[in-house]
Every structure is written in structure tokens, then in C-alpha cells.
Design an enzyme around this catalytic site. Sequence first.
Site, PDB file in Angstrom:
ATOM      1  N   ASP A 122      -8.020   8.188   0.147  1.00 37.04           N
ATOM      2  CA  ASP A 122      -8.517   7.093   0.997  1.00 37.04           C
ATOM      3  C   ASP A 122      -8.331   7.377   2.488  1.00 37.04           C
ATOM      4  OD1 ASP A 122      -9.624   5.512  -0.906  1.00 37.04           O
ATOM      5  OD2 ASP A 122      -7.996   4.072  -1.024  1.00 37.04           O
ATOM      6  N   ASN A 125      -6.268   4.054  -7.494  1.00 43.66           N
ATOM      7  CA  ASN A 125      -7.461   4.588  -6.836  1.00 43.66           C
ATOM      8  C   ASN A 125      -8.470   5.072  -7.870  1.00 43.66           C
ATOM      9  OD1 ASN A 125      -9.152   5.083  -4.729  1.00 43.66           O
ATOM     10  ND2 ASN A 125      -8.351   7.119  -4.300  1.00 43.66           N
ATOM     11  N   THR A 134      -4.061  -0.836  -7.386  1.00 44.21           N
ATOM     12  CA  THR A 134      -4.836   0.321  -7.838  1.00 44.21           C
ATOM     13  C   THR A 134      -4.024   1.606  -7.915  1.00 44.21           C
ATOM     14  OG1 THR A 134      -6.914   1.505  -7.418  1.00 44.21           O
ATOM     15  CG2 THR A 134      -5.569   1.023  -5.506  1.00 44.21           C
ATOM     16  N   THR A 187      -9.687   0.083 -10.103  1.00 42.06           N
ATOM     17  CA  THR A 187      -8.713  -0.772  -9.464  1.00 42.06           C
ATOM     18  C   THR A 187      -8.659  -2.005 -10.332  1.00 42.06           C
ATOM     19  OG1 THR A 187      -9.155   0.117  -7.291  1.00 42.06           O
ATOM     20  CG2 THR A 187      -8.377  -2.124  -7.320  1.00 42.06           C
ATOM     21  N   ARG A 218       0.837  -1.192   0.000  1.00 42.67           N
ATOM     22  CA  ARG A 218       0.000   0.000   0.000  1.00 42.67           C
ATOM     23  C   ARG A 218       0.880   1.253   0.000  1.00 42.67           C
ATOM     24  NH1 ARG A 218      -5.074   1.712  -1.197  1.00 42.67           N
ATOM     25  NH2 ARG A 218      -6.143   2.764   0.497  1.00 42.67           N
ATOM     26  N   SER A 261      -7.735   0.885   3.261  1.00 44.28           N
ATOM     27  CA  SER A 261      -8.179   0.375   1.964  1.00 44.28           C
ATOM     28  C   SER A 261      -9.372  -0.555   2.129  1.00 44.28           C
ATOM     29  CB  SER A 261      -7.025  -0.399   1.319  1.00 44.28           C
ATOM     30  OG  SER A 261      -7.457  -1.029   0.136  1.00 44.28           O
ATOM     31  N   SER A 262     -10.085  -0.770   1.040  1.00 42.04           N
ATOM     32  CA  SER A 262     -11.151  -1.791   1.024  1.00 42.04           C
ATOM     33  C   SER A 262     -10.734  -2.997   0.204  1.00 42.04           C
ATOM     34  CB  SER A 262     -12.430  -1.213   0.418  1.00 42.04           C
ATOM     35  OG  SER A 262     -12.871  -0.111   1.159  1.00 42.04           O
ATOM     36  N   GLY A 311     -13.629  -1.776  -7.208  1.00 40.90           N
ATOM     37  CA  GLY A 311     -14.952  -1.255  -6.852  1.00 40.90           C
ATOM     38  C   GLY A 311     -14.976  -0.393  -5.606  1.00 40.90           C
ATOM     39  N   GLY A 312     -13.792   0.033  -5.131  1.00 35.69           N
ATOM     40  CA  GLY A 312     -13.765   0.938  -3.978  1.00 35.69           C
ATOM     41  C   GLY A 312     -14.467   0.298  -2.798  1.00 35.69           C
TER      42      GLY A 312
HETATM   43  O1  DON Z   1      -7.926   0.992  -1.545  1.00 31.68           O
HETATM   44  C1  DON Z   1      -9.101   1.227  -1.782  1.00 31.68           C
HETATM   45  O2  DON Z   1     -10.013   0.780  -1.136  1.00 31.68           O
HETATM   46  C2  DON Z   1      -9.434   2.086  -2.982  1.00 31.68           C
HETATM   47  N1  DON Z   1      -8.343   2.950  -3.289  1.00 31.68           N
HETATM   48  C3  DON Z   1      -9.779   1.197  -4.126  1.00 31.68           C
HETATM   49  C4  DON Z   1     -10.205   1.982  -5.313  1.00 31.68           C
HETATM   50  C5  DON Z   1     -11.020   1.214  -6.248  1.00 31.68           C
HETATM   51  O3  DON Z   1     -11.302   0.072  -6.043  1.00 31.68           O
HETATM   52  C6  DON Z   1     -11.505   1.930  -7.423  1.00 31.68           C
HETATM   53  N2  DON Z   1     -12.246   1.052  -8.252  1.00 31.68           N
HETATM   54  N3  DON Z   1     -12.992   0.714  -8.891  1.00 31.68           N
END
Ligand code: DON
Length: 580
Positions: A433, A411, A409, A391, A116, A462-463, A483-484
Site C-alpha cells: 500500500d 491486504n 485487513t 479485507t 494500521r 489506506s482506502s 475492496g481496496g
Molecule cells: O488499506 C487498504 O486500502 C488496502 N490494504 C485494503 C485492501 C482491501 O480492501 C482488499 N480487499 N478486498
Amino acid sequence: MKYTLIFISLLLILSNACKLKKDINQSATASIEQEKTILEQQEMGVLADNAMVVTAHPEASKIGIEVLKNGGNATDAMVAIHFALTVCYPRAGNIGGGGFMVMRENNGNTHTLDFRETAPALASKDMYLDAEKNVIPRLSLDGHLAVGVPGSVDGMWKAHQKFGKLNWANLLQPAINLAENGYKLTKAEVEYMDKYKETIQVLNTEENLFTIKTPEVNSVFKQLELAKTLRLIAQNGRSGFYEGETAQLFVEEMERGNGIISLEDLKNYQSVWREALVGNYKNAYNIISMSPPSSGGVCLLQMLEMLENINLNECGFHSLSSIHLINEVERLAYADRAEHLGDPAFYNVPMENLLDTAYLDKRFESISILQATRSNIVKAGNFTDNESKETTHYSIVDTEGNAIAVTTTLNGNYGAKVVVGGAGFFLNNEMDDFSAKPGVPNQFGLIGKEANAIEAGKRMLSSMTPTIIEKNGKLFMVVGTPGGSTIITSVLQNFLNVVEYNMTMQEAVNAKRFHHQWKPDTLFVESGAFNEKLSHELKMKGHTLIEKEKIGRVDAILIHENGKLEGAADPRGEDKAMGF
Ligand code: DON
């Protein structure tokens, strides 16, 4: 106990199809014969006997599977795929970002690597606030100040040092070739480039391939500066990125755009080996996932522990009761996320409490079967011991049965939308984030507090949820998604689709998804997932529904009882499963 009884009665009134814990093992121990007959009639992903890769781009899948055919192991394939995605999937594949790797060796040993990004040394708690302490819109998202110190190259390097079999430079060569000789752009890729071009033009300090006229569909896209950077990394390993010419260009870019990442920040970056977070579901499944600074593993295990109280199989796929209950459980896990999760090096994350069975059972008992809870009255648990967006995920199983799940990612789409001048790669906007101010949502609507406040050197929460699952001690599933904030709930639902609703991996991946993250108090649902009657019934229970075109993009591998590998690429993108 009293509450449990009330709960059971209510549950039975609502749907006598949903039973509680006593049936726990039923779905986990369906006979092989039964499974075979069911699977014969079902839609399958790509089947193979020896090895499988599933990635977001056919070129990266091709490169990964070649490595495995040539005797490389899962780590070798990961390195080749990661650098290939940087070239052919620039909106998320990266060397300018970070991510997480979860690995299960064929002997059952597990490892996770946290690569990360970190906040630069000059970062500070209020760096995105104005004089009145209000968040300055988009400052943590667009341009140089949004960038965290990238971790991907160090991550790939460290993983390869420990587990790689083939030569590092040789593993980067296919990506270098792809950058030098180019690849054909699909319609979707051209559309993305076109959509973001204006923003990229505004935010970049120098002209580059993404600021000039968008190439035609099917034209060959070459990235010579990126090829040069990749060659430096191939020759010099991690120093090819964190020191020397690349680092120099990086810092010059920062200076031109008022960014704050220094040569020291780059040199000091270290990815971290962490113990895998492992939990159990219904005595049969071991869930191996990522611990903080990702919230993925903790939330996933919390939700599964709570869902163990129900026999979802009997509730039925996308039935009113299963959606309601899964939704309520998601709400509870995300409330804890906002309060308690952050980088463990900076914040005392109460892991034991968060994963305590009695605590989670109590949380589950607070759910009403009749009515959606209001998020305003759901609070995170209280522990006294106090101790637009893109991502990408790829899944790998090699010929020896070693498995790797990586989610990585920048992001946002193309991250901070800044290309390092002369070096040809995009930088992340991962600083978003962090919680820029307590209670103020980030781009995913996620809120946070002290646990995820900005501090120099800290990793933002992060997710990302790269996950490997064992069934009865054997490798069963490799899964993950972009997918955040929706990542964790998508991974959860894909797992449940297979183990509770008897889907193949492909069917599970194809199935429509829904998502709740506590705040906003909204049940997000993929277009067309619920019919009118179901939507109406959910609204009657007090859920506020909002449609989203797509949720997640899961690339997963399932190992069938007969040993066959099923690779499932998500049809929501141009993803590709390849096996042999
Ligand atoms: O680390 C995270 O949770 C976010 N930066 C992830 C971003 C993400 O999945 C964007 N996507 N579709």
C-alpha cells in the site's frame, strides 16, 4: 459565478430532472409517513429493536450477537468478532494485519482508532527496487518482505482498555473455542483455500494447515496452533502477541524467510487514537469517518461536498447524468489522494485545503457535463501553503445505541500468504500500500508519490473507510466495505443510495456499483449494472468502461425513523446480519 451559470445551463440542457443546490434539503427531510409507506414496499435486511451486528461470517456474527445479549457493549462485541474472524475468515480476518475503528457513543461522542500496520525499522524508500531503480514485481506482495508490523491486537487491546465492559479473556474464549473445536467449511471457503494453496506452499517455510491437502466442503476445520496463540493473547493482552512466545515465533519466521521485522518492531508497535474526521452533507447528515493514514474519510468528504451541488435524487439512480457526475467527482478526489495523502506523522497532509468548500466547488466547476475528463489532464489541486485482495468490514450497534464500524485487513487474500510457523496465523502484505516508486501503480492500480513513500515506522496509506453517519444529530448509518481502492466509492454510493435514491439499507447494499479512481482512466462497473443503451451513452461521453464481477462487500446498519435497526449483509459474500 460565470462558470457556475454555464454549468447550471448545461446541466439543465442535459437533464431537466437534475436540479442544483436550491433543493438541497428536500431529500433529507422526507416525512416519516412518506418514508414508512415507501419502506413497506421495499426489500428489507434483518430488522431488530435492540442491537445488531453484520459481519463477513455467520460464526463471527453469532459470537458478536451473543456478547451483546450477555450485556456486552459494542466494544466487547468488536473484540469478540475480531478474534473470531481471525479463525473463521482467515483470508482477511486477522491478528497479523491491521485496520481502523470508528466509534460513536450514544451520547454523540466520537472516537477513531488507527491500528494500521507500520513499516519495520529496517524498511527503506527503495527496498522494492532493483539496481536500475525499477520495481521488482511482487516483492511488496508475496512473502516475508511484504509484511508490515501488525496492529490488530494492540488496537483491540487499547479499545477494550478504554471502552470494554466484559472481561478480555472471556471475550476471546469463543474464538479460541472456534479454533479448537473447528467450524464447518463452506464451498466458497474451500475454493479459496484451494485456489491459493500452491502460492502458500511456495512462500511458506514450514508445513501448515494451508499447505497440506485442502479439506472437504462441510468438514470441520480446526486450528490448534492458532488456538494456542489466541490463548496467549487472552491471558497476557497485547504482550501475548508483541512479546514472549508469539513474538519469538514471529521473528523466527522472519529469519527463515528473509523478512525484516524484529522483536523491537513488535514491542514498539502502538495504535493511535485520532480525532474523527467529520463532515456535513446537505445540512442534515454528519459523516464521521477515518482521517489519514486512511484516505477514506478525506476522499469521501471531498466527493460529498462536490456532489452537494447536484440534486442526485432528481437525476435518478444510475441515470446517465448521475453516473457521469459521480464518476467525475470520484476522479477528482482520487487525483488528490495520489498527490497529497499519506501518514500525517511523516508528511504534512494539507487537510484544510483538501476539505475547503471553495476549493471543492472550484474543482466541481471544472467538470463538463457533456464529456468525461481525461485523467491525464486532471491534476491534483495545487496548494501554496505547503504546510487480489481481501479485507473485511463489520458494523455493530449495541443495546445502548453505541455504534462501531471496523474495517480490517491482511491486504491481499491471506495477506503475504505466510503463516507464522508454530503460531498458526497469516501475515499481512500491507507494504504494497506504500508507493514503491512514484507513479508506479500498486496492486489496486493506485499511484502515489512522496506523501506515501516508504519510511521506517511510517503507516502506509489506506482506502479503508469505516464510517458512521448521523441524521439530524441522531445515529443513522454504520457502514464500510472491503475492496481496496473501490472501498471509498462503494461507501459513497451506499450512502447516496439511501439518502438520495430512497433505498432501504438492504437495497442499497444489493445495488450494483461502479468506480473511478482517476488512474487508470477507466469506469469500472459491476457486471450487469448498466444496460446496453446506458453503456453506449457513457462511452459516447468519453468514458472507458470495464466490467468487474464484483465491487465491494458492504456490511451496514441503518437506523429507521421508528428506531428499528436494519442490518444489511452483502449478498456478494456469505455475510450475515443478526439482531435482537
Ligand atoms: O488499506 C487498504 O486500502 C488496502 N490494504 C485494503 C485492501 C482491501 O480492501 C482488499 N480487499 N478486498
